[in-house]
Design an enzyme around this catalytic site. Structure first.
Site: not given
Length: 255
Positions: A80-82, A106
């Site tokens: 999700g590349k939060f 992620t």
């Protein structure tokens, strides 16, 4: 991290199968079942990409169903590349772990440890973006630091320092820059790296393994998505890449 290491050793695999589903809803639902069933034997982990699910009307339900299909002994990394302030990150963590059932995520570290620590639960794992596989015209990651190195190196060092306390923080390091992989490995000798960029993005598998493998032949998860999703036989494609990785491991791990 123990679950990941156990799975890697049992399957003798460093292959991470990315799930970036494309196509109409009926096709995607069937294809996800097919890909998971055919590749599970060869997968060290699965990595569903959140954006490819959220763009669908039934995306969250489909994501939960997909995670439920994955054998329980195989880690699930929700890509999700939060990256947000701590109180918002807590809600993202609840979504990823408590609603979806992911084992890892992620995270974009631009906001510092506020964006990372909420995901670092004792029974979960965080992969922090250090050097991604894309090559933009204007890259913040490649900005040089006055004290040497690049912003990507700083992101790696901060993550390694956090890992000294949390013991469950890895890094995302793209295969499209083997020199960066080597640099990050030098500063973070024990971390697990999630490595995108092999296949369609042109990353060099042999160079990446040589640069990033730990002395024990572990420490890298080589992700591929399109090459498996688009393959006529997803299982054969996964087996082939797993074997390519393993053929190179004995050479690069002890060179």
């Amino acid at each position: 991290m123990n679950k990941l290491t156990t799975r890697v050793q049992q399957a003798n695999s460093l292959l991470c199968v990315g799930l970036d589903p494309t196509g109409d809803d009926a096709f995607v639902a069937a294809r996800l079942r097919e890909v998971i069933a055919q590749t599970a034997e060869f997968a060290a982990a699965f990595k569903p990409n959140l954006a490819f699910f959220l763009s669908r009307e039934n995306g969250v339900a489909l994501l939960r169903e997909t995670v439920a299909l994955i054998p329980k002994d195989i880690p699930v990394i929700l890509d999700g590349k939060f990256g947000d302030i701590a109180n918002t990150a807590e809600h993202y963590a609840q979504f990823a772990y408590d609603r979806i059932g992911a084992d890892a995520v992620t995270v974009n570290p631009y906001m510092g440890d506020d964006a990372i620590v909420p995901f670092a639960r004792p029974d979960k794992m965080v992969f922090v973006l250090a050097k991604t596989s894309n090559k933009p015209t204007h890259s913040l990651q490649d900005v040089a630091l006055t004290r040497g190195g690049y912003v990507s190196d700083l992101a790696a060092r901060v993550s390694c320092e956090l890992d000294e306390h949390h013991h469950n923080i890895g890094l995302v390091v793209g295969a499209t820059d083997a020199a960066a992989v080597a640099r990050v490995r030098e500063s973070c000798p024990t971390q697990w790296f999630l490595v995108p960029g092999i296949g369609a993005q042109g990353g060099d598998l042999a160079a990446t393994l040589h640069a990033g493998l730990r002395a024990d032949g572990l420490g890298l998860l080589i992700n591929t998505s399109r090459a498996i999703w688009q393959a006529a036989d997803a299982g054969a494609a996964a087996r082939e890449l797993m074997q390519q990785i393993n053929d190179l491991r004995p050479v690069t791990a002890h060179a």
